[in-house]
Design an enzyme around this catalytic site. Sequence first.
Site, short mmCIF file in Angstrom:
data_model
loop_
_atom_site.label_atom_id
_atom_site.label_comp_id
_atom_site.label_asym_id
_atom_site.label_seq_id
_atom_site.Cartn_x
_atom_site.Cartn_y
_atom_site.Cartn_z
N HIS A 22 0.81 -1.14 -0.11
CA HIS A 22 -0.07 0.04 0.00
C HIS A 22 0.92 1.32 0.07
O HIS A 22 0.74 2.27 -0.59
CB HIS A 22 -0.86 -0.02 1.10
CG HIS A 22 -1.82 1.39 1.38
ND1 HIS A 22 -2.80 1.41 0.47
CD2 HIS A 22 -1.87 2.27 2.18
CE1 HIS A 22 -3.45 2.56 0.71
NE2 HIS A 22 -2.78 3.29 1.74
N ASN A 139 20.53 11.55 4.71
CA ASN A 139 19.72 12.54 5.52
C ASN A 139 20.12 14.14 5.19
O ASN A 139 19.42 14.90 5.06
CB ASN A 139 19.70 12.34 7.02
CG ASN A 139 18.76 11.14 7.43
OD1 ASN A 139 17.87 10.77 6.59
ND2 ASN A 139 18.68 10.97 8.55
N ALA A 140 21.45 14.21 5.35
CA ALA A 140 22.14 15.48 5.04
C ALA A 140 21.91 15.96 3.56
O ALA A 140 21.56 17.15 3.34
CB ALA A 140 23.46 15.65 5.19
#
Length: 168
Positions: A22, A139-140
């Site tokens: 989903h 993330n950076a």
Amino acid sequence: QSRRRAAAVARMQTDFVSHVSHQLKTPLSLLSAATETVELDRVRSPEKLAQYLGIIRNEVGRLSSLVQQILEFSRVQQRRALEFDTVDLAALVRETVEAFQASLSGRRFTFRVVEEAPSPFLRADPAALEQVLANLLDNAVKYSGAAKEVTVRVGWDGVNAVVDVIDS
């Protein structure tokens, strides 16, 4: 009792696959629609094209994040034992940053590694440290904004070895 446990695990796996399916369906649908619109030359203005390319970029990022979460979940389920070794933290950081930067191919990010002497040597699992650093670098990159510059500092805080990943 083992049959009940096996049945419970099978239900959990089925629920997990259903949930993941989903979660993957929405970004895939948006990617498909945006790509088809651009391919069929239905976009006339540069602003609209930029909007569709932004949708594609965002949904690819969303899919990438979902796949990363699935892989992390899989690793947790495997309960891999840590394999400790003596690690030159600065060398591990340099090598991980270089490999990560190479994987970005053409995204024009600047990475800078700042090493404070003496380089920390420690007992750790190098693969686990690489994974943590790769997650921090990812993330950076995702949240760096327009600056596209990441600095990684490795050194000491007086007593402990420290790795800082600094973005804008």
